[in-house]
Design an enzyme around this catalytic site. Structure first.
Site, PDB file in Angstrom:
ATOM      1  N   GLU A   1      62.627 -32.199  57.035  1.00 31.56           N
ATOM      2  CA  GLU A   1      63.007 -32.532  58.396  1.00 31.56           C
ATOM      3  C   GLU A   1      64.094 -33.601  58.439  1.00 31.56           C
ATOM      4  O   GLU A   1      65.004 -33.539  59.260  1.00 31.56           O
ATOM      5  CB  GLU A   1      61.784 -32.969  59.206  1.00 31.56           C
ATOM      6  CG  GLU A   1      60.837 -31.836  59.535  1.00 31.56           C
ATOM      7  CD  GLU A   1      61.485 -30.750  60.385  1.00 31.56           C
ATOM      8  OE1 GLU A   1      62.452 -31.049  61.121  1.00 31.56           O
ATOM      9  OE2 GLU A   1      61.033 -29.595  60.288  1.00 31.56           O
TER      10      GLU A   1
ATOM     11  N   TYR B   1      61.022 -36.782  67.415  1.00 27.91           N
ATOM     12  CA  TYR B   1      61.162 -35.412  66.932  1.00 27.91           C
ATOM     13  C   TYR B   1      60.533 -35.227  65.549  1.00 27.91           C
ATOM     14  O   TYR B   1      59.739 -34.307  65.332  1.00 27.91           O
ATOM     15  CB  TYR B   1      62.641 -34.980  66.864  1.00 27.91           C
ATOM     16  CG  TYR B   1      62.777 -33.735  66.032  1.00 27.91           C
ATOM     17  CD1 TYR B   1      62.419 -32.497  66.557  1.00 27.91           C
ATOM     18  CD2 TYR B   1      63.143 -33.794  64.688  1.00 27.91           C
ATOM     19  CE1 TYR B   1      62.450 -31.343  65.775  1.00 27.91           C
ATOM     20  CE2 TYR B   1      63.178 -32.663  63.898  1.00 27.91           C
ATOM     21  CZ  TYR B   1      62.828 -31.440  64.455  1.00 27.91           C
ATOM     22  OH  TYR B   1      62.844 -30.321  63.671  1.00 27.91           O
TER      23      TYR B   1
ATOM     24  N   ASP C   1      64.274 -29.871  69.162  1.00 29.94           N
ATOM     25  CA  ASP C   1      65.553 -30.163  68.533  1.00 29.94           C
ATOM     26  C   ASP C   1      66.656 -29.483  69.345  1.00 29.94           C
ATOM     27  O   ASP C   1      66.416 -28.969  70.437  1.00 29.94           O
ATOM     28  CB  ASP C   1      65.555 -29.707  67.074  1.00 29.94           C
ATOM     29  CG  ASP C   1      65.617 -28.184  66.923  1.00 29.94           C
ATOM     30  OD1 ASP C   1      65.348 -27.458  67.913  1.00 29.94           O
ATOM     31  OD2 ASP C   1      65.937 -27.712  65.810  1.00 29.94           O
TER      32      ASP C   1
END
Length: 289
Positions: A35, A118, A136
């Site tokens: 990520e 996020y 996102d």
């Protein structure tokens, strides 16, 4: 809303890419690393670097002990190398606070260095299969078109977008985690920014943007576009590439080709301030130890 979620998750069941951080043997640490690497960097560039990192540093403890110079060299040309420093800081925090295991709680995740809303949500969803709001750029675009009926979302993430995202997340953990991955995948593969493949979209008949006649981007005048050539990012990238391949400290004169003198000086000062480079007694530049 229910039909949108159901169709997109059904589509994902057969359209999902075979990515290593989605494999059955994935680890929470592997998901977290992916990520961070995927922020502003496409999958095709991330995957080989991710595989090398996970072979070299398969746990937070392994990365926590790594010299900064090795971490930056391994980051290669992924861009935004401060992310590599944040990952190393994150690994050390996980070792110190959580006995080397990535935590599953949102509050604990967000307390880690470099982990925002996020990334915390993505790790909860993709590593632990927990319900989370994961938004996102791809998810924002899917929401904007399919639900709101606009070509592209506003340049900045809005409170209204977040409320919409929350309303779309299914109640159950498994369904919510699948929706997070599926909506992201739809934006990456089908509902793309420049050339959306509407004929392949599983919700084309539900899409508010399509039903409205594909109105143009109402925020186009607010979007900044900047050429890569001549930017500080380009110069910083050239300097970092030279430092990664150097066998020892590098004289400033050997970096002169990276950019104009005043810009080079500014970028060198910025790299030192950011902890991405350091100088020795002779004023030569090198990666941090």
């Amino acid at each position: 809303m229910d039909a949108l979620v159901e169709r997109v998750t059904a589509w994902f069941a057969h359209a999902a890419r075979d990515l290593p951080w989605r494999a059955a043997d994935r680890t929470p640490w592997g998901v977290l690393v992916s990520e961070v690497m995927l922020q502003q960097t496409p999958v095709v560039r991330v995957e080989p670097v991710w595989r090398e990192w996970m072979e070299r540093w398969p746990t937070p403890a392994a990365l926590a002990d790594a010299p900064t110079s090795e971490v930056l060299r391994a980051w290669g040309r992924l861009g935004y190398p401060r992310r590599a420093l944040r990952l190393a800081d994150c690994a050390r925090a996980i070792v110190a606070r959580h006995d080397g295991e990535v935590p599953s709680g949102e509050e604990a995740l967000r307390a880690l260095p470099g982990i925002g809303e996020y990334t915390a949500g993505a790790v909860r969803a993709f590593a632990f299969g927990r319900r989370a709001v994961v938004v996102d750029t791809n998810v924002r675009r899917v929401q904007a078109r399919a639900v709101t009926g606009v070509a592209l979302p506003a340049p900045s993430y809005t409170a209204a977008e977040r409320r919409l995202a929350v309303s779309l997340v299914p109640d159950g953990d498994e369904d919510a985690a699948t929706w997070a991955a599926a909506s992201m995948e739809l934006g990456a593969l089908v509902c793309t920014a420049r050339t959306p493949r509407c004929d392949r979209c599983p919700v084309q008949d539900l899409c508010a943007w399509r039903l409205a006649g594909f109105p143009p981007d109402e925020h186009a005048h607010r979007r900044r576009t900047q050429s890569w050539d001549g930017t500080d990012r380009q110069v910083r990238g050239r300097v970092m590439a030279a430092l990664r391949t150097a066998e020892g400290p590098v004289h400033r004169a050997l970096l002169a080709d990276a950019g104009p003198e005043s810009q080079l000086d500014r970028c060198l000062a910025g790299l030192v301030e950011d902890g991405l480079a350091e100088t020795d007694e002779a004023g030569r530049f090198m990666l941090p130890a």
